[in-house]
Scaffold this motif. Structure first.
Motif, short mmCIF file in Angstrom:
data_model
loop_
_atom_site.label_atom_id
_atom_site.label_comp_id
_atom_site.label_asym_id
_atom_site.label_seq_id
_atom_site.Cartn_x
_atom_site.Cartn_y
_atom_site.Cartn_z
N GLY A 51 1.10 -1.72 0.00
CA GLY A 51 -0.12 0.10 0.25
C GLY A 51 0.37 1.28 0.19
N VAL A 52 2.06 1.14 0.17
CA VAL A 52 2.74 2.43 -0.07
C VAL A 52 3.30 3.36 -2.18
CG1 VAL A 52 4.82 3.34 -0.45
CG2 VAL A 52 4.36 1.78 1.61
N GLN A 53 2.68 4.14 -1.33
CA GLN A 53 3.15 4.87 -3.03
C GLN A 53 3.94 5.42 -3.25
OE1 GLN A 53 0.16 4.66 -5.35
NE2 GLN A 53 -0.19 2.40 -4.19
N ILE A 54 4.80 5.42 -4.23
CA ILE A 54 6.13 6.78 -4.06
C ILE A 54 5.63 7.02 -5.21
CG2 ILE A 54 8.10 6.02 -5.66
CD1 ILE A 54 7.87 4.27 -3.97
N LYS A 55 6.51 8.29 -4.47
CA LYS A 55 6.34 9.47 -5.02
C LYS A 55 6.56 9.85 -6.47
CE LYS A 55 3.85 13.31 -3.39
NZ LYS A 55 2.30 12.99 -3.92
N ALA A 56 8.43 9.93 -6.52
CA ALA A 56 9.22 9.91 -7.81
C ALA A 56 9.86 8.95 -8.19
CB ALA A 56 9.09 10.99 -8.02
N VAL A 57 10.89 8.65 -8.84
CA VAL A 57 11.65 7.89 -9.08
C VAL A 57 12.33 8.51 -9.65
CG1 VAL A 57 12.29 5.70 -10.67
CG2 VAL A 57 10.20 5.88 -9.61
N GLY A 58 14.22 8.44 -8.97
CA GLY A 58 15.58 9.10 -9.49
C GLY A 58 16.06 8.31 -9.66
N ILE A 59 17.41 8.42 -10.35
CA ILE A 59 18.87 8.30 -10.45
C ILE A 59 20.47 9.25 -10.78
CG2 ILE A 59 18.06 6.12 -11.41
CD1 ILE A 59 19.02 7.06 -14.68
N ASP A 60 21.00 8.90 -10.25
CA ASP A 60 21.80 10.34 -10.83
C ASP A 60 21.96 10.70 -12.22
OD1 ASP A 60 22.78 10.38 -8.39
OD2 ASP A 60 24.86 8.39 -8.38
N SER A 61 22.18 12.18 -11.68
CA SER A 61 22.01 12.88 -13.56
C SER A 61 23.33 12.58 -14.05
CB SER A 61 22.18 13.92 -12.45
OG SER A 61 23.14 14.45 -12.03
N ARG A 62 24.53 11.82 -13.50
CA ARG A 62 25.16 11.88 -14.84
C ARG A 62 24.88 9.86 -15.60
NH1 ARG A 62 27.72 9.69 -10.10
NH2 ARG A 62 28.20 7.88 -9.86
N TYR A 63 24.18 9.84 -14.97
CA TYR A 63 23.41 8.10 -16.10
C TYR A 63 22.28 8.79 -16.82
CZ TYR A 63 26.82 5.89 -13.02
OH TYR A 63 27.44 5.37 -12.03
N ILE A 78 18.05 12.27 -9.42
CA ILE A 78 17.81 12.28 -7.74
C ILE A 78 17.83 14.06 -7.38
CG2 ILE A 78 20.02 11.58 -7.25
CD1 ILE A 78 16.64 10.04 -6.14
N GLU A 79 18.97 14.40 -7.54
CA GLU A 79 19.77 15.90 -6.59
C GLU A 79 18.46 16.76 -6.96
OE1 GLU A 79 22.99 13.50 -9.11
OE2 GLU A 79 21.52 14.23 -9.74
N ASN A 80 17.64 16.49 -8.50
CA ASN A 80 16.67 17.68 -8.50
C ASN A 80 15.19 17.18 -7.53
OD1 ASN A 80 17.93 18.09 -10.85
ND2 ASN A 80 16.65 18.11 -12.27
N LEU A 81 15.11 15.52 -7.24
CA LEU A 81 14.02 15.58 -6.62
C LEU A 81 13.79 15.41 -5.47
CD1 LEU A 81 13.33 11.66 -8.57
CD2 LEU A 81 11.48 14.19 -8.35
N MET A 82 15.31 15.43 -4.91
CA MET A 82 16.03 15.60 -2.72
C MET A 82 15.12 17.29 -2.97
SD MET A 82 16.25 12.70 -1.58
CE MET A 82 15.46 12.02 -2.71
N ASP A 83 15.90 18.40 -3.83
CA ASP A 83 15.55 19.57 -3.81
C ASP A 83 13.59 19.80 -4.06
OD1 ASP A 83 17.88 20.37 -3.46
OD2 ASP A 83 18.30 21.01 -5.57
N GLU A 84 13.09 18.97 -5.01
CA GLU A 84 11.54 19.28 -4.94
C GLU A 84 11.35 18.44 -3.53
OE1 GLU A 84 7.94 17.64 -8.36
OE2 GLU A 84 10.51 18.33 -8.66
N PHE A 85 11.56 17.58 -3.12
CA PHE A 85 10.36 16.75 -2.21
C PHE A 85 11.76 17.07 -0.75
CE2 PHE A 85 9.30 14.99 -5.88
CZ PHE A 85 7.46 14.81 -5.79
N PRO A 86 12.21 17.74 -0.10
CA PRO A 86 13.05 18.23 1.14
C PRO A 86 12.96 17.20 2.25
CG PRO A 86 11.50 20.16 1.03
CD PRO A 86 11.67 19.56 -0.60
N ASP A 87 11.18 16.91 2.13
CA ASP A 87 10.89 15.82 3.74
C ASP A 87 10.20 14.80 3.01
OD1 ASP A 87 10.80 18.50 5.28
OD2 ASP A 87 8.92 18.92 4.64
N ALA A 88 10.99 14.24 1.75
CA ALA A 88 10.44 13.11 1.83
C ALA A 88 11.56 12.09 2.21
CB ALA A 88 10.51 12.90 0.21
#
Length: 364
Positions: A51-63, A78-88
């Motif tokens: 029942g867990v809903q993932i908000k987004a999926v990221g990998i390192d920007s170089r890949y 993933i770097e952008n997603l960590m900025d977008e979801f600071p509390d995730a």
């Protein structure tokens, strides 16, 4: 004894992923999945079941490339997603190996800030159907597991043995924290290398042989590697050295078998394989010559390869470093067979990964 020890460490059929999922749901925690490979796919599906809903999926920007997808998600840096979801929270969708869970948490929190980091050694679909053992299956084979536990010589082996089974059931990386050994196949507290005649079953491209050469100058090396691509690199790497490269698999008899190739270090003998390979016995290849050290990592064919080394083991008592994690029964069938050939062997186990992969049975 195993029932009591395991029972004091974990619950029956206790899967750590389910605990993490409950924590996420109860705490209404947003989760970003870090990784998009096979391990991430396994755990994404398991989290969905919980029942867990993932908000987004990221990998390192170089890949990261435009248009990359993971199920219904665009894969983003993933770097952008960590900025977008600071509390995730960050769910780590790749498996650990040389890095511990504590080290991973510290590294990622240093990179992305003090946020919750989830990671576990859990999978259940397709090729990973047997990744996590059932407690009931372990207990139903208690007598066999107890046999090895009682034969283990040192306390570290007994602790390692229990940590392995506990993690194999639960998927909890914390069981590996205090028992990880970095010296794969050559545990420093166990293995004394001298003038070795080394037999490498599952030589891959020669990583273990190279490690051996860094420690000692062997008299001779026999390297079994049936995968065509791996064999070519292996031969190139050791041309001119005292290494006999054999494009064969190690087995209990000389024959041809079906094989799944092209899987790097995970190519293996399998009835549904797409190619055929030659296999032969260690006894046939050595022709009565001595071996002092036999290493095996052959994706579940270890018992058959040991049967093909019966004469060598009986006569010469070589050091044995045998991967014992590919099949549920490996932890008792492998040592029991070795002991039936030569009851002077002393048994040890070491974990050479924070995964439940790379558990090695040492018979010395």
């Amino acid at each position: 004894m195993i029932r009591q020890n395991l029972g004091s460490l974990i619950k029956v059929d206790h899967i750590i992923l389910k605990d993490y999922a409950k924590e996420i749901i109860d705490g209404n925690i947003e989760v970003v999945l870090y990784g998009a490979g096979c391990w991430a796919k396994q755990q994404y599906r398991m989290l969905q079941e919980c029942g867990v809903q993932i908000k987004a999926v990221g990998i390192d920007s170089r890949y990261c490339q435009p248009g990359m997808r993971f199920f219904d998600f665009d894969i983003l840096p993933i770097e952008n997603l960590m900025d977008e979801f600071p509390d995730a929270a960050l769910w780590v969708g790749f498996n650990l190996d040389k890095e511990s869970y504590n080290e991973l948490q510290n590294r990622l929190q240093g990179r992305f800030g003090k946020r919750k980091i989830f990671a576990c050694d859990c999978a259940k679909y397709e090729n990973f159907a047997n990744q996590n053992y059932k407690y009931s299956d372990v207990i139903s084979n208690e007598e066999n597991f107890q046999w090895l536990y009682d034969k283990l010589v040192d306390e570290k082996s007994r602790e390692t043995f229990l940590s392995y089974l506990s993690q194999r059931i639960s998927g909890d990386y914390s069981y590996a924290e205090n028992v990880y050994d970095s010296d794969h196949y050559f545990a420093k507290d166990l293995v004394q290398l001298e003038n070795e005649v080394f037999v490498d079953c599952g030589a891959f491209t020669g990583d273990t042989i190279q490690d051996l050469f860094s420690k000692v100058e062997p008299l001779k090396v026999y390297a079994f590697e049936p995968d065509e691509n791996n064999y070519r690199i292996l031969k190139d790497n050791f041309e001119g050295k005292q290494v006999l490269c054999l494009q064969k698999g190690a087995f209990s008899k000389k024959t041809t078998l079906f094989f799944v190739g092209g899987n790097a270090d995970a190519s293996k003998i399998a009835d549904d394989g797409d190619i055929q390979i030659e296999v032969d016995t260690i006894d046939n290849i050595l022709q009565g010559q001595q071996a002092t050290f036999i290493k095996m990592d052959i994706e579940g064919s270890e018992l058959e390869a040991l049967k093909g080394a019966e004469k060598t083991i009986r006569q010469f008592h070589p050091k044995l470093a045998i991967s014992a994690y590919h099949k549920f029964e490996d932890l008792f069938t492998l040592p029991q067979y070795i002991y039936s050939l030569n009851n002077e062997y002393k048994f040890y186990v070491r974990r050479h990964s924070h995964l439940t992969h790379e558990l090695v049975l040492y018979a010395l």
